[in-house]
Design a protein around this motif. Structure first.
Motif: not given
Length: 318
Positions: A17-24, A28-30
């Motif tokens: 989850l931490t990895e995905y949120l960092a990606h976003l 992705r610039g959310l």
């Protein structure tokens, strides 16, 4: 044994989850607001999976994902029930996380690919009675001077053709065939798709009055353009100004409820079908790409069903 906290429940998926949120956030610039919403949705999802005994993506099934969607919609997981729009956002977050996990090689399984958010409840379009249309037209005619003629013509065309507000304010002089054997107006809908719609005598008369006695006066303040409907500065009438015309007409005509350009479009379709028009004809008049879009106007309320049953069935009378 003490009940586990949400943080403890989501622990098996915390690193992913931490990895995905960092990606976003980074790639992705959310925005912070969107990222916070995704974080809430996915932490709730991770806790939901942990409660079901899942400790890794390979163990998650499509039934788990569907179960989560149902849980957040109803609050069955003990959390706050989400609205339809918020549930849709949660589904997008979950689908994105699983897709990311697959791309990154954490799993070969994507159980969320086929899961969709629950469909929104279809509402019957808002339509007003013919008597209310008459009051709206009377209210439009109350504007002073040349504006009264313009506003009356605007409302007559909206109701008389079922056109979208963007189509009406986009009319040019070349789109009008008001004095042909069969008067009509050419409209350009979504994607500039062209259609020709008939115009009734009331709208023709109102347009004639506007074009002869009102538009030339309004045009004097402008720089010359072909737009049919003009504002007081002689420029094309905007969608916002046309909306305001309707609001004022409804207020002056004492028409109850919320009145918008789409109200007249809905009323046009509803009154045509009530008068016996075929749904496919109405589809063409409205410029709908699919008849299924038009068919919502054929839906009837429970009250109507009861009335028809009581009046029509031989065993309904007691």
């Amino acid at each position: 044994m003490a009940e586990s906290t949400p943080a403890e429940q989501e622990a098996p998926f915390r690193a992913q989850l931490t990895e995905y949120l960092a990606h976003l956030g980074v790639e992705r610039g959310l925005s912070e607001h969107t990222l916070a919403a995704y974080r809430r949705d996915l932490r709730r999802y991770a806790a939901f999976l942990a409660v079901r005994g899942r400790s890794g993506f390979d163990q998650v099934t499509e039934a788990d994902v569907a179960g989560y969607v149902e849980a957040v919609r109803t609050g069955a997981d003990g959390g706050h029930p989400l609205s339809a729009s918020s549930t849709s956002r949660a589904v997008v977050a979950v689908r994105g996380w699983h897709r990311f996990a697959t791309v990154e090689g954490h799993t070969n399984n994507d159980p969320a690919a086929a899961v969709r958010p629950p469909g929104a409840t279809k509402r019957l379009p808002k339509a007003i009675a013919v008597e209310e249309v008459d009051k709206l037209l009377a209210g439009a005619s109350m504007a002073e001077g040349v504006l009264g003629l313009r506003d009356r013509a605007l409302v007559e065309v909206l109701y008389g053709t079922g056109a979208r507000i963007s189509e009406v304010v986009g009319l040019s002089a070349d789109d009008l065939e008001l004095h042909a054997e069969h008067p009509s107006i050419r409209l350009f809908g979504k994607g500039r798709k062209e259609r020709i719609v008939p115009v009734g005598r009331y709208a023709v008369d109102a347009m004639d009055a506007y074009l002869i006695r009102s538009r030339p006066v309004l045009a004097q303040s402008g720089r010359g353009n072909s737009a049919v409907f003009l504002n007081q500065r002689g420029n094309p009438l905007s969608r916002q100004s046309a909306w305001a015309v309707l609001q004022l007409a409804a207020e002056r005509g004492e028409v109850a409820g919320h009145i918008s350009p789409h109200t007249l479009r809905h009323s046009y379709a509803t009154h045509l079908l009530a008068g016996g028009a075929d749904v496919r004809v109405v589809q063409e008049l409205l410029g709908h790409a699919s008849v299924t879009t038009t068919q919502i106007y054929t839906m009837v309320t429970p009250d109507t069903l009861r009335e028809v049953y009581a009046a029509s069935h031989p065993r309904a009378r007691g």
